[in-house]
Design a protein around this motif. Structure first.
Motif, PDB file in Angstrom:
ATOM      1  N   ARG A 210     -29.209  46.100  22.852  1.00 36.56           N
ATOM      2  CA  ARG A 210     -29.605  44.788  23.363  1.00 36.56           C
ATOM      3  C   ARG A 210     -29.561  43.725  22.256  1.00 36.56           C
ATOM      4  O   ARG A 210     -29.103  42.591  22.493  1.00 36.56           O
ATOM      5  CB  ARG A 210     -31.020  44.869  23.967  1.00 36.56           C
ATOM      6  CG  ARG A 210     -31.558  43.557  24.464  1.00 36.56           C
ATOM      7  CD  ARG A 210     -30.709  42.979  25.590  1.00 36.56           C
ATOM      8  NE  ARG A 210     -31.201  41.670  26.023  1.00 36.56           N
ATOM      9  CZ  ARG A 210     -30.428  40.723  26.525  1.00 36.56           C
ATOM     10  NH1 ARG A 210     -29.120  40.932  26.705  1.00 36.56           N
ATOM     11  NH2 ARG A 210     -30.940  39.584  26.895  1.00 36.56           N
ATOM     12  N   VAL A 211     -29.997  44.096  21.081  1.00 31.79           N
ATOM     13  CA  VAL A 211     -29.955  43.159  19.949  1.00 31.79           C
ATOM     14  C   VAL A 211     -28.506  42.757  19.652  1.00 31.79           C
ATOM     15  O   VAL A 211     -28.205  41.580  19.434  1.00 31.79           O
ATOM     16  CB  VAL A 211     -30.629  43.787  18.707  1.00 31.79           C
ATOM     17  CG1 VAL A 211     -30.244  43.058  17.422  1.00 31.79           C
ATOM     18  CG2 VAL A 211     -32.144  43.779  18.888  1.00 31.79           C
ATOM     19  N   LEU A 212     -27.612  43.722  19.681  1.00 32.81           N
ATOM     20  CA  LEU A 212     -26.194  43.396  19.437  1.00 32.81           C
ATOM     21  C   LEU A 212     -25.669  42.431  20.504  1.00 32.81           C
ATOM     22  O   LEU A 212     -24.905  41.514  20.195  1.00 32.81           O
ATOM     23  CB  LEU A 212     -25.355  44.673  19.401  1.00 32.81           C
ATOM     24  CG  LEU A 212     -25.630  45.599  18.204  1.00 32.81           C
ATOM     25  CD1 LEU A 212     -24.870  46.906  18.354  1.00 32.81           C
ATOM     26  CD2 LEU A 212     -25.258  44.918  16.893  1.00 32.81           C
ATOM     27  N   GLU A 213     -26.114  42.622  21.746  1.00 32.31           N
ATOM     28  CA  GLU A 213     -25.726  41.684  22.821  1.00 32.31           C
ATOM     29  C   GLU A 213     -26.248  40.281  22.524  1.00 32.31           C
ATOM     30  O   GLU A 213     -25.535  39.288  22.688  1.00 32.31           O
ATOM     31  CB  GLU A 213     -26.324  42.127  24.161  1.00 32.31           C
ATOM     32  CG  GLU A 213     -25.577  43.233  24.867  1.00 32.31           C
ATOM     33  CD  GLU A 213     -26.298  43.663  26.146  1.00 32.31           C
ATOM     34  OE1 GLU A 213     -25.867  44.669  26.696  1.00 32.31           O
ATOM     35  OE2 GLU A 213     -27.298  43.012  26.569  1.00 32.31           O
ATOM     36  N   THR A 217     -23.786  37.092  21.829  1.00 32.47           N
ATOM     37  CA  THR A 217     -23.764  35.996  22.800  1.00 32.47           C
ATOM     38  C   THR A 217     -24.504  34.762  22.281  1.00 32.47           C
ATOM     39  O   THR A 217     -24.709  33.802  23.026  1.00 32.47           O
ATOM     40  CB  THR A 217     -24.381  36.440  24.141  1.00 32.47           C
ATOM     41  OG1 THR A 217     -25.686  36.968  23.892  1.00 32.47           O
ATOM     42  CG2 THR A 217     -23.528  37.496  24.819  1.00 32.47           C
ATOM     43  N   GLY A 218     -24.910  34.807  21.019  1.00 30.09           N
ATOM     44  CA  GLY A 218     -25.522  33.631  20.414  1.00 30.09           C
ATOM     45  C   GLY A 218     -26.942  33.343  20.864  1.00 30.09           C
ATOM     46  O   GLY A 218     -27.411  32.207  20.745  1.00 30.09           O
ATOM     47  N   GLU A 260     -19.841  38.620  15.562  1.00 31.70           N
ATOM     48  CA  GLU A 260     -18.738  39.449  16.072  1.00 31.70           C
ATOM     49  C   GLU A 260     -18.920  40.865  15.532  1.00 31.70           C
ATOM     50  O   GLU A 260     -19.037  41.066  14.320  1.00 31.70           O
ATOM     51  CB  GLU A 260     -17.403  38.876  15.616  1.00 31.70           C
ATOM     52  CG  GLU A 260     -16.222  39.727  16.063  1.00 31.70           C
ATOM     53  CD  GLU A 260     -14.889  39.228  15.499  1.00 31.70           C
ATOM     54  OE1 GLU A 260     -14.830  38.088  14.997  1.00 31.70           O
ATOM     55  OE2 GLU A 260     -13.918  40.001  15.555  1.00 31.70           O
ATOM     56  N   LEU A 261     -18.947  41.811  16.427  1.00 36.45           N
ATOM     57  CA  LEU A 261     -19.094  43.223  16.045  1.00 36.45           C
ATOM     58  C   LEU A 261     -17.738  43.758  15.620  1.00 36.45           C
ATOM     59  O   LEU A 261     -16.753  43.633  16.358  1.00 36.45           O
ATOM     60  CB  LEU A 261     -19.629  43.999  17.248  1.00 36.45           C
ATOM     61  CG  LEU A 261     -19.871  45.493  17.073  1.00 36.45           C
ATOM     62  CD1 LEU A 261     -20.966  45.788  16.060  1.00 36.45           C
ATOM     63  CD2 LEU A 261     -20.234  46.124  18.431  1.00 36.45           C
ATOM     64  N   LEU A 262     -17.699  44.370  14.439  1.00 39.65           N
ATOM     65  CA  LEU A 262     -16.446  44.984  13.975  1.00 39.65           C
ATOM     66  C   LEU A 262     -16.581  46.492  14.126  1.00 39.65           C
ATOM     67  O   LEU A 262     -17.473  47.100  13.543  1.00 39.65           O
ATOM     68  CB  LEU A 262     -16.169  44.592  12.527  1.00 39.65           C
ATOM     69  CG  LEU A 262     -15.756  43.126  12.419  1.00 39.65           C
ATOM     70  CD1 LEU A 262     -16.905  42.273  11.958  1.00 39.65           C
ATOM     71  CD2 LEU A 262     -14.554  42.964  11.530  1.00 39.65           C
ATOM     72  N   GLY A 263     -15.718  47.069  14.904  1.00 38.67           N
ATOM     73  CA  GLY A 263     -15.850  48.489  15.199  1.00 38.67           C
ATOM     74  C   GLY A 263     -16.989  48.705  16.175  1.00 38.67           C
ATOM     75  O   GLY A 263     -17.324  47.824  16.965  1.00 38.67           O
ATOM     76  N   GLU A 264     -17.587  49.877  16.106  1.00 34.17           N
ATOM     77  CA  GLU A 264     -18.617  50.237  17.076  1.00 34.17           C
ATOM     78  C   GLU A 264     -19.957  50.475  16.401  1.00 34.17           C
ATOM     79  O   GLU A 264     -20.031  50.887  15.247  1.00 34.17           O
ATOM     80  CB  GLU A 264     -18.193  51.524  17.804  1.00 34.17           C
ATOM     81  CG  GLU A 264     -17.002  51.311  18.716  1.00 34.17           C
ATOM     82  CD  GLU A 264     -16.416  52.613  19.206  1.00 34.17           C
ATOM     83  OE1 GLU A 264     -17.007  53.680  18.940  1.00 34.17           O
ATOM     84  OE2 GLU A 264     -15.358  52.556  19.831  1.00 34.17           O
ATOM     85  N   LEU A 276     -21.274  43.373  11.381  1.00 31.99           N
ATOM     86  CA  LEU A 276     -21.066  42.145  12.168  1.00 31.99           C
ATOM     87  C   LEU A 276     -20.836  40.956  11.239  1.00 31.99           C
ATOM     88  O   LEU A 276     -21.538  40.790  10.246  1.00 31.99           O
ATOM     89  CB  LEU A 276     -22.287  41.819  13.030  1.00 31.99           C
ATOM     90  CG  LEU A 276     -22.707  42.856  14.052  1.00 31.99           C
ATOM     91  CD1 LEU A 276     -23.976  43.553  13.600  1.00 31.99           C
ATOM     92  CD2 LEU A 276     -22.895  42.245  15.424  1.00 31.99           C
ATOM     93  N   GLU A 277     -19.875  40.131  11.622  1.00 32.45           N
ATOM     94  CA  GLU A 277     -19.738  38.833  10.957  1.00 32.45           C
ATOM     95  C   GLU A 277     -20.509  37.796  11.769  1.00 32.45           C
ATOM     96  O   GLU A 277     -20.372  37.733  13.004  1.00 32.45           O
ATOM     97  CB  GLU A 277     -18.264  38.409  10.885  1.00 32.45           C
ATOM     98  CG  GLU A 277     -18.109  37.040  10.212  1.00 32.45           C
ATOM     99  CD  GLU A 277     -16.664  36.544  10.139  1.00 32.45           C
ATOM    100  OE1 GLU A 277     -15.760  37.258  10.593  1.00 32.45           O
ATOM    101  OE2 GLU A 277     -16.481  35.417   9.649  1.00 32.45           O
ATOM    102  N   PHE A 278     -21.310  36.975  11.105  1.00 35.44           N
ATOM    103  CA  PHE A 278     -21.976  35.847  11.765  1.00 35.44           C
ATOM    104  C   PHE A 278     -21.155  34.589  11.486  1.00 35.44           C
ATOM    105  O   PHE A 278     -20.935  34.222  10.335  1.00 35.44           O
ATOM    106  CB  PHE A 278     -23.407  35.672  11.242  1.00 35.44           C
ATOM    107  CG  PHE A 278     -24.391  36.615  11.889  1.00 35.44           C
ATOM    108  CD1 PHE A 278     -24.482  37.940  11.504  1.00 35.44           C
ATOM    109  CD2 PHE A 278     -25.222  36.176  12.919  1.00 35.44           C
ATOM    110  CE1 PHE A 278     -25.377  38.822  12.114  1.00 35.44           C
ATOM    111  CE2 PHE A 278     -26.119  37.032  13.541  1.00 35.44           C
ATOM    112  CZ  PHE A 278     -26.201  38.365  13.135  1.00 35.44           C
ATOM    113  N   ALA A 279     -20.705  33.948  12.559  1.00 37.28           N
ATOM    114  CA  ALA A 279     -19.847  32.775  12.407  1.00 37.28           C
ATOM    115  C   ALA A 279     -20.617  31.631  11.752  1.00 37.28           C
ATOM    116  O   ALA A 279     -21.797  31.434  12.007  1.00 37.28           O
ATOM    117  CB  ALA A 279     -19.345  32.338  13.773  1.00 37.28           C
TER     118      ALA A 279
END
Ligand SMILES: [Fe+2]
Length: 280
Positions: A210-213, A217-218, A260-264, A276-279
């Motif tokens: 859920r946190v990754l979601e 999704t910002g 953005e999640l890179l990989g899983e 994750l990269e944060f834009a």
């Protein structure tokens, strides 16, 4: 004029080293390694000159500390997991100038802040594992930043804000990394081998997902509201102070970007992990 040009939340699990070095474990962490390598390419393309790495394995009990040595070099073996990670040689340039400016700025914001330059202060694997894969070709200097295990989430926010201020006062292009887990509940000893690729408790795994979601999704405001509970209930690594500091540097509730999640997402000895990269 300095600038924060790259930000990421990164994994540093020591099984990454096993995946690279030990024949019987070859490839087990390719997902994590590929994510770090891709993040490194993006950071280089963004012009990163120094990586400031909030390292949840350099755990301090008071104040704000960073390692402002001009050069970091040694051979590292983990005390926690010596059978996972041993004899890793490393050599990186440091960034005393940015380190001292950052310590001064964090001090001005009301913390006891210290920049250290002593040959006996080594670098921990929360910095070394990501740097090994992200900083290929040694294109950037490395500034390890300690994680205060007794600082509050709000103090982490303020430290992050001051770090951003220092970066902008400098003449560096900086990549800021929060090197730490999502949930962080290791398995009990008698289950530790069986749980090498699992997250400990389905509750923790579901909350991580859920946190990754939320990040992707910002929905950062919503995440910030839950961060203290998340850190407490999901056994946050160093109370998730790295995440608080990263979000503080990004502007906290004013941050309008996405991750953005890179990989899983993956489990590792019970802990929940992701890159994750944060834009910006
Ligand atoms: Fe860790």
């Amino acid at each position: 004029m300095g600038e924060l040009v790259f930000t990421a939340k990164v994994t540093h699990v020591p099984s990454i080293w096993m995946s690279e070095m030990y024949e019987q474990h070859k490839g087990i962490r390719d997902n994590a390694i590929n994510g770090l390598v891709e993040l490194g390419k993006r950071a280089k393309a963004a012009g990163v000159e120094t990586f400031a790495v909030i390292d949840t394995h350099w755990i301090v009990n008071q104040g704000f500390h960073l390692n402002a040595a001009g050069h970091h070099a040694a051979t590292f073996t983990s005390h926690e997991l010596p059978h996972f990670l041993e004899d890793m040689e490393y050599a990186y340039d440091g960034d005393p100038e940015l380190g001292n400016l950052m310590a001064d700025t964090v001090r001005d914001s009301g913390f006891r802040a210290m920049a250290h330059d002593t040959p006996n202060l080594k670098v921990e694997y929360g910095t070394l594992i990501p740097m090994r894969h992200m900083n290929q070709g040694l294109y950037a200097s490395v500034l390890p930043i300690a994680a205060n295990q007794f600082a509050s989430i709000d103090e982490g926010r303020r430290m992050g804000e001051a770090m951003r201020e220092a970066i902008e006062k400098s003449d560096r292009k900086v990549g800021l990394l929060a090197s730490g887990s999502l949930s962080h509940q290791f398995f009990p000893n008698d289950q530790s081998e069986a749980g090498a690729f699992e997250t400990n408790t389905e509750f923790n795994r579901q909350v991580d997902i859920r946190v990754l979601e939320l990040w992707q999704t910002g929905q950062i405001k919503e995440f910030i509201k839950m961060l203290p509970d998340y850190a407490a209930r999901c056994a946050g690594e160093c109370q998730m102070i790295d995440t608080a500091m990263l979000l503080g540097a990004l502007g906290w509730n004013d941050y309008s970007g996405k991750a953005e999640l890179l990989g899983e997402y993956f489990g590792s000895s019970g802990t929940g992990q992701a890159n994750l990269e944060f834009a910006l």
